[in-house]
Design an enzyme around this catalytic site. Structure first.
Site, PDB file in Angstrom:
ATOM      1  N   HIS A 184       0.865  -1.174   0.000  1.00  0.00           N
ATOM      2  CA  HIS A 184       0.000   0.000   0.000  1.00  0.00           C
ATOM      3  C   HIS A 184       0.898   1.219   0.000  1.00  0.00           C
ATOM      4  CE1 HIS A 184      -3.697   2.286   0.664  1.00  0.00           C
ATOM      5  NE2 HIS A 184      -2.869   3.131   1.249  1.00  0.00           N
ATOM      6  N   CYS A 185       0.715   2.085  -0.985  1.00  0.00           N
ATOM      7  CA  CYS A 185       1.611   3.226  -1.148  1.00  0.00           C
ATOM      8  C   CYS A 185       0.880   4.492  -0.720  1.00  0.00           C
ATOM      9  CB  CYS A 185       2.050   3.320  -2.612  1.00  0.00           C
ATOM     10  SG  CYS A 185       2.977   4.811  -2.970  1.00  0.00           S
ATOM     11  N   ILE A 186       1.389   5.154   0.335  1.00  0.00           N
ATOM     12  CA  ILE A 186       0.688   6.349   0.814  1.00  0.00           C
ATOM     13  C   ILE A 186       0.847   7.517  -0.157  1.00  0.00           C
ATOM     14  CG2 ILE A 186       0.675   5.803   3.280  1.00  0.00           C
ATOM     15  CD1 ILE A 186       3.189   7.538   3.540  1.00  0.00           C
ATOM     16  N   ASN A 190      -3.190   4.479  -2.518  1.00  0.00           N
ATOM     17  CA  ASN A 190      -3.801   3.328  -3.169  1.00  0.00           C
ATOM     18  C   ASN A 190      -2.840   2.151  -3.013  1.00  0.00           C
ATOM     19  OD1 ASN A 190      -5.503   1.770  -4.715  1.00  0.00           O
ATOM     20  ND2 ASN A 190      -5.009   2.770  -6.671  1.00  0.00           N
TER      21      ASN A 190
END
Ligand SMILES: [Zn+2]
Ligand SMILES: [Zn+2]
Length: 418
Positions: A184-186, A190
């Site tokens: 999960h990439c802040i 997303n």
């Protein structure tokens, strides 16, 4: 000099603290000062703060901070994404007008694609979902085979209440199981997964290119400024070799000249320095993903392989040949374990080994054949180690089913979308 030193020191210390906060708990830093700083940052300082707050306000401040922190860490919110966009746009708004009159035609032509590409790929990365829905669950189940090492059939997501497809992972921020979940990439608010891996990698490429371009443009412009200031063309007019402004300077004088021009043209100077310092970060992430593609794994899977490595070293990992144990573990219903021929993955590439980890370093047990003579205690089933399970001695004995070779992995990673 002091300006450049202060800016560099501030940026470097912030990067260091962020690095410690994010990566300090990795096993590689065990028993190092990094791990100590990590505990200081996440445990001792917060505890000290709570103790002080307890005396002063009866923990009112720490409770509301905890709520904010909980929201920032555990809920999907676009704050970091907004910060990311602002960082780009503000940098460009500072830099481009200040440098506009001095751009050459070719420098100007490269500008629109390099400025727009990161924003376009950021938009695509952020809005392309790899979430598993009732609608695409079946096709997610058929995208990859179970490798019986990292992904075994028969597991259900306790939140989504559906069978977990191979290579998927539930994301508590996206509140869904995600197809071929990477992480999960802040920055994009997303999950990076099956459907946006292409956009995510293009985002890394385009950001690295933009930062490298910004840093080198800034360097060229400020270098030309210094040349103009310190060696006016009038001085070298008519001479065969034009003199460089830095000729025969000591390092201190050289640094002073740069500090002077950066403070004189702070818009270009600050953006140039920020770009130069963050470019290696973007490049590092990009290289890491090239490595993952080469190795045929996701970030999530690389952590799972790390766990297997430790379990193999601890002597609690066992494997058995699929064809030997299939009879005692018959296939599950088709919506839980699809038939091999329905899976869209090269037909020959299927799990040959079934991997398990046990708690005590003993192989999985099987019911022993009851010996007629010793059948004294009726009703009690004796168990003995199942010799079909063999201890795994090295990670090299285990093959990665999802590794099709670099080009195969590249094609699958970027273009196999659901
Ligand atoms: Zn789920
Ligand atoms: Zn997510």
């Amino acid at each position: 000099m002091s300006v450049i030193r202060t800016i560099a020191a501030v940026i470097l210390s912030i990067s260091f603290v962020v690095f410690v906060a994010l990566f300090g708990r990795l096993p590689i830093f065990r028993r190092t000062p990094i791990a100590f700083l990590y505990r200081l940052l996440w445990k001792h300082i917060p505890n000290g703060f709570v103790a002080v707050d307890d005396r002063l306000t009866g923990r009112r401040v720490s409770r509301s901070l905890a709520r904010t922190g909980d929201y920032l860490m555990n809920e999907a919110h676009p704050l970091v994404l907004i910060f990311f966009v602002l960082l780009q746009v503000v940098g460009e708004v500072l830099f481009i007008p200040a440098a506009w009159a001095r751009f050459t035609v070719s420098q100007l032509t490269l500008l629109p694609p390099l400025v727009l590409a990161p924003l376009a790929f950021l938009y695509l990365s952020a809005t392309t979902s790899s979430n598993i829905t009732p609608h695409n669950h079946r096709s997610s189940m058929l995208a990859y085979p179970y490798d019986y090492a990292l992904f075994h059939p028969g597991y259900f997501c306790s939140t989504c209440r559906r069978a977990k497809p191979p290579r998927s992972k539930h994301c508590s921020l996206c509140k869904a199981c995600v197809q071929r979940q990477d992480h999960h990439c802040i920055w994009i608010n997303n999950c990076v997964g099956r459907n946006n891996y292409l956009w995510f990698n293009l985002l890394l490429v385009s950001i690295a290119a933009l930062l490298a371009y910004g840093a080198s443009l800034g360097y060229l412009l400020l270098d030309a400024h210094l040349q103009q200031k310190l060696v006016p063309p009038a001085l070298t007019r008519g001479s065969v070799t034009s003199k460089r402004w830095s000729t025969r300077m000591t390092w201190t004088e050289f640094a002073h000249c740069w500090a002077w021009v950066i403070s004189k043209e702070w818009r270009i100077g600050a953006v140039m320095m920020l770009a130069a310092m963050s470019c290696p970060l973007a490049l590092g992430f990009l290289l890491y993903h090239v490595y993952l593609i080469w190795a045929g794994m996701t970030t999530n899977e690389s952590a799972k392989w790390g766990d297997w490595k430790e379990d193999i070293a601890d002597g609690v990992a066992f494997r058995a040949e699929m064809r030997q144990i299939r009879e005692i573990y018959p296939p599950l219903p088709e919506d839980v374990e699809p038939r091999d021929e329905d899976v869209r993955w090269p037909a020959g590439v299927r799990a040959k080994w079934w991997m398990v980890r046990t708690k005590n370093g003993q192989p999985p047990m099987k019911k022993a054949m009851q010996d007629e003579a010793s059948e004294t205690d009726v009703g009690e089933v004796r168990e003995e180690p199942d010799e079909r399970w063999v201890k795994v001695k090295s990670i090299a004995e285990v093959e990665n089913l999802y590794d099709l070779g670099f080009w195969g992995n590249l094609g699958d990673g970027l273009f196999n979308r659901g």
